[in-house]
Design an enzyme around this catalytic site. Structure first.
Site, PDB file in Angstrom:
ATOM      1  N   GLN A 290       0.664  -1.194  -0.193  1.00 40.95           N
ATOM      2  CA  GLN A 290      -0.239  -0.075   0.027  1.00 40.95           C
ATOM      3  C   GLN A 290       0.926   1.172   0.045  1.00 40.95           C
ATOM      4  OE1 GLN A 290      -3.148  -0.004  -0.486  1.00 40.95           O
ATOM      5  NE2 GLN A 290      -3.375  -2.017  -0.208  1.00 40.95           N
TER       6      GLN A 290
ATOM      7  N   PHE B 266      -6.592 -12.904  -3.611  1.00 33.26           N
ATOM      8  CA  PHE B 266      -5.740 -11.878  -4.116  1.00 33.26           C
ATOM      9  C   PHE B 266      -4.673 -11.371  -3.040  1.00 33.26           C
ATOM     10  CE2 PHE B 266      -9.438 -11.798  -6.603  1.00 33.26           C
ATOM     11  CZ  PHE B 266      -9.095 -11.787  -7.988  1.00 33.26           C
TER      12      PHE B 266
ATOM     13  N   GLU C 298      -2.981 -16.259  -4.392  1.00 27.40           N
ATOM     14  CA  GLU C 298      -2.344 -15.081  -5.141  1.00 27.40           C
ATOM     15  C   GLU C 298      -1.512 -15.733  -6.394  1.00 27.40           C
ATOM     16  OE1 GLU C 298      -1.041 -12.381  -6.828  1.00 27.40           O
ATOM     17  OE2 GLU C 298      -1.958 -11.493  -5.005  1.00 27.40           O
TER      18      GLU C 298
ATOM     19  N   ASP D 146      -9.379  -8.639  -2.528  1.00 26.17           N
ATOM     20  CA  ASP D 146      -8.776  -7.254  -2.740  1.00 26.17           C
ATOM     21  C   ASP D 146      -8.041  -7.324  -4.399  1.00 26.17           C
ATOM     22  OD1 ASP D 146      -7.651  -4.707  -2.665  1.00 26.17           O
ATOM     23  OD2 ASP D 146      -5.954  -5.294  -1.298  1.00 26.17           O
TER      24      ASP D 146
ATOM     25  N   CYS E 279     -10.077  -1.000  -5.371  1.00 27.11           N
ATOM     26  CA  CYS E 279      -9.447   0.201  -5.748  1.00 27.11           C
ATOM     27  C   CYS E 279      -9.756   0.749  -7.233  1.00 27.11           C
ATOM     28  CB  CYS E 279      -7.850   0.133  -5.994  1.00 27.11           C
ATOM     29  SG  CYS E 279      -7.331  -1.211  -7.039  1.00 27.11           S
TER      30      CYS E 279
END
Length: 466
Positions: A297, A326, A347, A395, A422
């Site tokens: 982040q 994810f 992932e 995410d 996002c």
């Protein structure tokens, strides 16, 4: 049949709104030539805010329905405009909302997510007030700049990938990064090293990557180049000495050869010129190792709020098993593991899974399971190799999870889903897929993770009601 062409015109227009990319929208109606109605011209204008009156020059103005232009002159600033920002010089891409007062930015983003939720059939009453920043400046812990073929080091011009604008300063970057940029830029000029030409793919220097941990203070500097460092060793040593003299908190200085030319690759050759190949960072009290290609982040202040919000929505209990889809390097997995019985992370990027396992080990967590797999296939295999989760958190990248993954999530059938997004547009598209599986949206919390940019983070809680 050849279309008519018309003269170039200079027009005065008022900006009506911004789109999801932060580009202004204005409308000009030409005086009618025949009948009561004139032709409409839709204009897309950079670096403006709603209410600005600007003068623009439009080629073949009457011969087109829409045009993208830069404004020539700001005639009357909008009440929403931040007058502290300059209006008389070119601005790099990356922060199209920086000309708008911060309160207006938050209102704009909140209205955007409400609109996207309405498109998905979600009531805007479920959208909570956006969580902003107290100090929305110099918040990025990562900056990636481009060496232009003309010797400039900076960021791409808004809407023009081939043009690089010198980054003299940035409201997004810490002052330490700006100082490092200036040192590297002067070093490049001193040695006359060419930047990579976007068309010919010739040159030496491609990108400058800078990372800084706000928690530990450690700094990483990485130069991406097209050639091996051997023949440039003396110059690289000189740059190392310049950097360390100015920034003693640098713990990693690397020369990275881009195997894919100018294309992004996770299989580059990295050479450590000083320190180690990673820096240490912290989030939510957990230790993370950050490599050049690590996804982490970029706004640690808001990231703390984001993780807190997601965990609060999830209502994790010590007897729950949680799937983090994810999962990346474990940004959500580690806090979830601390609060639950077990956490599984899926992932597709193998290096991220290796990092997640190492981060769990560094933080003395023994109740995590990480799988390198495509999200959909991983969910299919998980019940056999790990078990059935009680809660799912996802995410995904900005383009969303997609219909196949969302249907797989629906079939997995956890009682609660926490979707961290996002990309509000892809979020709205993804949510529709879960309706047929009996899920409804309970809460929508927008968070301004990227002030002055067009990006928006949103956390959505869904419950299975059928």
């Amino acid at each position: 049949m050849k279309k008519n062409t018309y003269p170039t015109e200079v027009l005065d227009v008022i900006v009506e709104s911004l789109n999801e990319k932060g580009v202004g929208f204005a409308r000009y109606i030409h005086p009618p030539e025949k009948g009561p109605n004139g032709k409409h011209l839709l204009l897309h204008i950079d670096n403006v805010v709603p209410g600005d009156k600007v003068r623009v020059t439009v080629v073949n103005a009457k011969g087109r329905h829409r045009a993208g232009v830069a404004y020539d002159e700001l005639l009357e600033p909008s009440p929403l405009r931040n007058l502290d920002m300059p209006t008389n010089r070119e601005m790099a891409a990356g922060a199209p909302l920086q000309f708008m007062k911060y309160e207006a930015q938050l209102a704009h983003k909140e209205n955007l997510i409400k609109g996207y939720m309405a498109d998905a059939g979600v009531s805007e009453d479920l959208v909570k007030p956006i969580i902003g920043m107290e100090n929305p400046y110099r918040y990025r812990n990562k900056m990636e700049l481009t060496f232009g073929a003309d010797g400039v080091l900076g960021m791409h011009q808004q809407g023009n990938y081939r043009r690089v604008i010198d980054l003299e300063d940035s409201i997004l970057a810490p002052e330490e990064m700006i100082a490092i940029k200036k040192i590297v830029g002067q070093w490049q000029k001193d040695y006359q090293f060419p930047g990579v030409d976007k068309d010919t793919k010739e040159g030496l220097l491609a990108n400058l990557l800078m990372r800084q941990s706000f928690a530990t203070g450690e700094i990483m500097v990485a130069l991406y180049a097209l050639e091996q460092p051997d023949q440039y060793q003396a110059a690289i040593d000189d740059l190392r000495d310049r950097l360390l003299a100015a920034q003693p908190r640098i713990e990693s200085f690397q020369w990275i050869v881009k195997k894919g030319g100018m294309e992004r690759s996770y299989d580059n050759d990295a050479y450590v010129m000083y320190g180690r190949d990673y820096i240490n960072d912290r989030l939510q009290g957990f230790k993370f190792r950050i490599w050049p290609d690590t996804f982490f982040q970029v706004n640690p202040v808001q990231a703390e709020k984001m993780v807190d919000t997601a965990l609060s929505m999830a209502q994790v209990s010590p007897d729950m098993r949680v799937l983090d889809l994810f999962c990346g390097i474990g940004t959500f997995s580690l806090p979830l593991a601390r609060a639950s019985k077990e956490v599984a992370g899926i992932e597709i990027v193998e290096n991220s899974i290796l990092s997640a396992r190492r981060n769990a080990e560094d933080n003395d967590l023994d109740n995590t399971f990480f799988m390198a797999s495509d999200a959909r296939l991983g969910m299919k295999e998980l019940p056999e190799v790990w078990g059935q989760p009680d809660l799912l958190l996802l995410d995904p990248p900005r383009n969303g999870a997609g219909g196949k993954v969302m249907r797989a999530i629906g079939r997995l059938g956890t009682d609660r889903i926490v979707y961290v997004s996002c990309g509000p547009k892809s979020l709205a598209t993804d949510l529709v897929w879960l309706k047929d599986f009996g899920y409804e949206v309970v809460e929508v919390q927008p968070i301004d993770q990227f002030p002055h940019t067009a990006h928006l983070e949103t956390i959505v809680l869904l419950k299975k009601v059928k």
